[in-house]
Design a protein around this motif. Structure first.
Motif, PDB file in Angstrom:
ATOM      1  N   ASP A  37      25.618 -25.492  35.416  1.00 40.34           N
ATOM      2  CA  ASP A  37      25.395 -25.906  36.786  1.00 40.34           C
ATOM      3  C   ASP A  37      23.954 -25.532  37.146  1.00 40.34           C
ATOM      4  OD1 ASP A  37      25.307 -26.268  39.525  1.00 40.34           O
ATOM      5  OD2 ASP A  37      26.900 -24.833  39.967  1.00 40.34           O
ATOM      6  N   ARG A  38      23.114 -26.522  37.301  1.00 43.34           N
ATOM      7  CA  ARG A  38      21.688 -26.298  37.542  1.00 43.34           C
ATOM      8  C   ARG A  38      21.430 -25.456  38.792  1.00 43.34           C
ATOM      9  NH1 ARG A  38      20.849 -27.554  32.872  1.00 43.34           N
ATOM     10  NH2 ARG A  38      20.576 -29.679  32.196  1.00 43.34           N
ATOM     11  N   LYS A  39      22.178 -25.714  39.854  1.00 37.90           N
ATOM     12  CA  LYS A  39      21.974 -24.946  41.093  1.00 37.90           C
ATOM     13  C   LYS A  39      22.317 -23.475  40.878  1.00 37.90           C
ATOM     14  CE  LYS A  39      22.361 -28.768  44.254  1.00 37.90           C
ATOM     15  NZ  LYS A  39      22.976 -29.346  45.424  1.00 37.90           N
ATOM     16  N   SER A  40      23.359 -23.217  40.110  1.00 35.98           N
ATOM     17  CA  SER A  40      23.715 -21.821  39.810  1.00 35.98           C
ATOM     18  C   SER A  40      22.625 -21.166  38.981  1.00 35.98           C
ATOM     19  CB  SER A  40      25.040 -21.750  39.059  1.00 35.98           C
ATOM     20  OG  SER A  40      26.096 -22.150  39.885  1.00 35.98           O
TER      21      SER A  40
END
Length: 141
Positions: A37-40
């Motif tokens: 998950d890029r945002k994570s």
């Protein structure tokens, strides 16, 4: 990669290059990348840079991964401390605060010592990041 690369607005690109671009291409690695998950990852990168202390804990084979992460973070200019002793890790969690980032490594995600350490550190206000093979495990919950 320098620590400066992590400070950019969009740090997922340098992380992707570092973790996946330099590895020998393989189907399992490409599958792992799709699960991220890029945002994570961006949130974790920001927390790494903001943390006054970075504590990494792993038991048995996961301790080797924890030590390797300590080495990689040092190469980025980030001071981290890898622990493999459960009693010492618990003492560190008991005396932690919100300025500390705890990274717990467990292949199963259910090894008792890292799970207990995560709960203690969270209870003291610290940020806890888990690295595990199982998305549905006590360490992730």
């Amino acid at each position: 990669m320098s620590a400066y690369a992590l400070r950019g607005e969009s740090c997922h690109k340098p992380l992707k290059v570092k973790f996946f671009g330099s590895a020998v291409p393989s189907i399992p690695l490409a599958n792992d990348e799709r699960l991220l998950d890029r945002k994570s990852l961006e949130k974790i990168a920001r927390r790494l840079l903001a943390a006054k202390h970075i504590e990494i804990f792993g038991v048995a084979a996961s301790a080797v991964t924890a030590q390797y992460l300590e080495y990689k973070l040092a190469r980025l200019g980030l001071r981290a401390h890898a622990l493999s002793d459960a009693h010492l890790a618990t003492m560190m969690a008991e005396t932690t605060d919100a300025s500390t980032l705890h990274i717990l490594v467990s292949s199963s995600g259910s090894t008792m010592d890292p799970v207990r350490g995560a709960k203690v550190a969270q209870g003291r206000g610290a940020t806890v990041v888990s690295i595990t093979n199982r998305a549905k495990s006590p360490l992730v919950a």
